[in-house]
Scaffold this motif. Structure first.
Motif, short mmCIF file in Angstrom:
data_model
loop_
_atom_site.label_atom_id
_atom_site.label_comp_id
_atom_site.label_asym_id
_atom_site.label_seq_id
_atom_site.Cartn_x
_atom_site.Cartn_y
_atom_site.Cartn_z
N TYR B 387 0.80 -1.22 0.00
CA TYR B 387 0.00 0.00 0.00
C TYR B 387 0.84 1.28 0.00
O TYR B 387 0.45 2.26 -0.64
CB TYR B 387 -1.02 -0.01 1.15
N PRO B 388 2.03 1.30 0.67
CA PRO B 388 2.83 2.52 0.56
C PRO B 388 3.15 2.88 -0.90
O PRO B 388 3.18 4.05 -1.26
CB PRO B 388 4.12 2.17 1.32
N GLN B 389 3.37 1.85 -1.75
CA GLN B 389 3.64 2.15 -3.16
C GLN B 389 2.39 2.62 -3.88
O GLN B 389 2.46 3.44 -4.78
CB GLN B 389 4.18 0.91 -3.87
N ILE B 390 1.23 2.07 -3.47
CA ILE B 390 -0.02 2.53 -4.10
C ILE B 390 -0.21 4.01 -3.77
O ILE B 390 -0.60 4.81 -4.62
CB ILE B 390 -1.21 1.66 -3.64
N ARG B 391 0.11 4.39 -2.53
CA ARG B 391 0.03 5.80 -2.17
C ARG B 391 0.96 6.64 -3.04
O ARG B 391 0.61 7.74 -3.44
CB ARG B 391 0.42 5.99 -0.70
#
Lengths: 323, 431
Positions: B387-391
């Motif tokens: 999820y950090p990369q999706i952000r």
């Protein structure tokens, strides 16, 4: 038959005596060469350096290559072999091409500007007679600033709300928005990176210039009146070894050592701001915990840098004349 | 001479008492004042009992704390407790075997654990789909709307409850010489908490709770796109200011009294009290009246504490004790007052109330009340890997939206596509 048996024995003997000579350090001309009287001594001296290279370069490289073929759970519970998938995923992602293009562009611009300005300042500083030491010290002192600090100082100037450079740009009618507008950020990181690297080039160019023999300069002065021609035909070729060395160093600087500057400028949230390939490796690996994907990207980077170095040495170094 | 001798004896003594104690370590990602408060809490725990000794270690930012925790785990050097932020929750929860569920740890140590003691908004975010607590909620925050009271008086308007209200009051604030609104971290405010406040589904598989494989992002829907089309329209009309992905860059106009409203974290309250030299107040983060069923509670932000596995039993017992200590009303109220993060248990909230804290500082109550609002199907939380990369993808596209390079609809299509690729990759790591 007899021939064949005798020859190896003779050869063995010759080899044996050479080995003995080598081991006991009996040299025909001891003054000419440095010899160690124990065969292990040179290895002993090499060992620390070799250990550093193996532990910090070869071993991680092998690890990176291995994990680039796996998609791995960050905590190391399971790894799925995926072949080339990490490579194809990385290269085919929309962001990768843009990042690669920017990295190439950034390398060329930063190298050209910092070499060019460094050379110009060195040539001018070489001619200064009064207050030369002060002038040189002032130029060199910037080199003592660490890249993250350089980034911080730069961002104080480029800050959206309070930066003086933003105010100056506004005066000329440009709304400078570093961190939001892609090209404004490109401008800011380039300026900061070049600023940080100029002193390094300056030091080397200056010492290079000072090693150009006075006799050669005087001879050139008789042959050509134009200062520009003297510079192009005499000084620059003599500076070529320095320039080649600096070229290699500056490209590496732009590709890798500007990392902290980017980290400060994008405030660890890159959004659509320009980043270099190595910053992307860090983002995916350390912030995204995608070890496989990040490894694949770093292997690609390793291959590119290796190829670039080979090219430089094969095609450029040939034209460099070492005095 | 005598002095050295006594020092030596003193060192020997402390050494021997430390030997009798069980040492546990806690890696966290908090800096500044919040980092100091962590040291104070650890000290309080060490003073409250004598069997366990807790040492907190700062590992930089949230992301850095997670990566160094992972690296340490891989080499068998993991701390007992690791603080993991909201966006990293899926990464650590999916790695079964890396952690011991907080609930199991506490019951194994012979202490009681009551899920219902926690306030509603905190219960699910770090729990599994059955509601079992995997992580121990720690610093929890909610996104709230801060406003400059002077600006509102000047413009003669009242704080908005819904985005429709905002559209009514914003022109008056602009006329009064203010930039009506700025907001930090649009990923958290305008996507994640747009979903929670308006009770909108965020991902398939029950927002990702039910399974890792096959979870897909739902962001290119009519309502989400509408939210950003509005934001872009407001930005073009000078009603909303966008200053990139950096938290502080979007906060600064509010601190300087240029913008009349700022959407930030309830945990920002402590800092704002020092940095803002004007009167301000806060209300819930707005929702859309036009969306049916909207007005639900928000997701908790912040971070939770995870007990790492592979530790000896006596250390686990100490970790469990610390978790219990942490949730005690006294510790919670201390932490709430010192930082602005919300108290996570009902008892702690009641204690703060009975002490009259909210009469003194009403803004401090807004976050917790918002977390106690009525829950909806989609306001419990989300669980998505990488999820950090999706952000990061979202942040990139948001910059492009506001610079006019891409339409809102196209941007969210890109976010959905790239986000789903990342989720599919994550499913492979877990599979």
């Amino acid at each position: 038959m007899t021939d064949t048996t005798i020859r190896p024995v003779a050869a063995d003997r010759a080899l044996l005596s050479r080995l003995r000579a080598w081991y006991s350090a009996e040299t025909p001309n001891p003054a000419k060469r440095v010899q160690f009287n124990r065969p292990f001594t040179p290895w002993l001296f090499l060992l620390p350096q070799l250990a550093v290279v193996v532990i910090f370069f070869y071993w991680p490289s092998v690890q990176a290559v291995t994990s680039s073929f796996y998609i791995e759970d960050p905590f190391g519970f399971g790894a799925t072999f995926v072949g080339m998938e990490n490579y194809t995923d990385a290269v085919s992602s929309s962001q990768y091409a843009g990042t690669a293009f920017f990295t190439a562009f950034f390398c060329v611009v930063v190298t050209a500007l910092s070499l060019g300005i460094g050379l110009l300042l060195a040539v001018k500083a070489d001619k200064v007679i009064r207050g030369a030491a002060t002038y040189k010290t002032l130029l060199i002192s910037v080199y003592a600033i660490a890249p993250p600090v350089a980034g911080l100082i730069g961002m104080m100037f480029f800050d959206m709300h309070i930066g003086p450079l933003t105010d100056i740009a506004a005066f000329f009618g440009h709304d400078l928005r570093v961190g939001i507008d892609y090209w404004d950020t490109v401008f800011a990181v380039t300026i900061i990176s070049v600023w940080k690297q100029i002193p390094y080039n300056f030091i080397f160019f200056l010492s290079g210039l000072q090693s150009v023999p006075v006799s050669v300069r005087e001879a050139a002065l008789i042959d050509a009146k134009s200062g520009w021609r003297r510079f192009m035909d005499v000084t620059l070729p003599l500076l070529a070894p320095t320039a080649f060395f600096l070229l290699v160093i500056n490209i590496t600087y732009a590709m890798f050592d500007t990392f902290p500057i980017f980290d400060v400028v994008v405030k660890d949230k890159p959004a659509n701001n320009p980043i270099t390939l190595v910053y992307k490796v860090y983002l995916d690996g350390f912030k995204g915990n995608d070890i496989g994907g990040s490894s694949a990207q770093s292997v690609i980077l390793m291959v590119v840098v290796a190829a670039l170095t080979v090219l430089q040495f094969r095609f450029l170094e040939r034209r460099v004349h070492y005095g | 001479m005598f002095k050295t001798a006594t020092t030596t004896i003193a060192i020997l003594l402390t050494g021997s008492t430390a030997m009798a104690q069980t040492e546990i370590s806690w890696w966290h990602g908090m800096g500044g004042r919040n980092g100091e408060v962590i040291n104070e809490i650890s000290q309080k725990f060490n003073e409250a009992q004598s069997e366990c000794r807790l040492t907190p270690v700062s590992r930089g930012t949230y992301e850095e704390a997670l990566s160094s925790g992972i690296a340490a785990f891989r080499s068998g050097e993991q701390p007992n407790i690791l603080q993991v932020f909201d966006a990293g929750a899926a990464t650590i929860i999916a790695a079964k075997g890396a952690t011991i569920a907080a609930e199991d740890l506490i019951t194994a140590a012979g202490e009681t654990f009551d899920r219902d003691a926690f306030i509603a908004g905190v219960r699910n975010f770090y729990a599994d789909s059955e509601g079992k607590f995997i992580g121990m909620p720690f610093n929890s925050s909610a996104p709230i709307l801060y406003y400059n009271t002077e600006a509102f008086e000047k413009a003669g308007v009242t704080a908005p409850k819904t985005w429709e209200d905002f559209e009514k009051i914003a022109p008056a604030l602009k006329e009064a010489g203010y930039l009506p609104l700025t907001a930090s971290q649009l990923t958290w405010m305008m996507v994640e908490n747009f979903k929670s406040r308006n009770n909108q589904q965020f991902a398939t598989n029950n927002n990702g709770y039910d399974a890792v494989g096959g979870t897909e992002l739902i962001v290119n829907d009519e309502n989400q796109v509408m939210m950003f089309e509005k934001l872009k329209e407001w930005a073009d009309n000078g009603l909303f200011g966008f200053y990139g992905a950096g938290w502080a860059d979007n906060l600064k106009p509010f601190e300087q009294g240029e913008s009349a409203m700022w959407i930030g974290s309830s945990g920002s309250f402590g800092g704002l009290q020092q940095s803002a030299d004007f009167d301000f107040s806060a209300v819930y983060m707005p929702y859309w009246d036009a969306i049916k069923g909207a007005g639900t509670q928000s997701f908790i932000g912040g971070a939770a504490l995870f007990a790492m596995s592979g530790k000896p039993e006596e250390e686990n017992t100490c970790t469990a004790r610390f978790f219990t200590f942490l949730t005690s009303p006294e510790t919670q109220v201390f932490y709430h007052k010192a930082t602005g993060y919300v108290p996570i248990t009902e008892a702690a909230y009641e204690l703060a109330k009975s002490q009259g804290y909210y009469e003194e500082k009403p803004v401090a109550e807004v976050g917790i009340q918002q977390l106690m609002l009525q829950g909806g199907d989609w306001s419990k939380g989300y669980r998505m890997g990488f999820y950090p990369q999706i952000r990061t993808v979202m942040e990139r596209e948001f910059n492009r939206i506001f610079s006019g390079e891409v339409s809102v609809k196209d941007a969210f299509q890109i976010i959905e596509d790239e986000g789903n690729q990342l989720l599919a990759r994550f499913a492979k790591t877990a599979g």
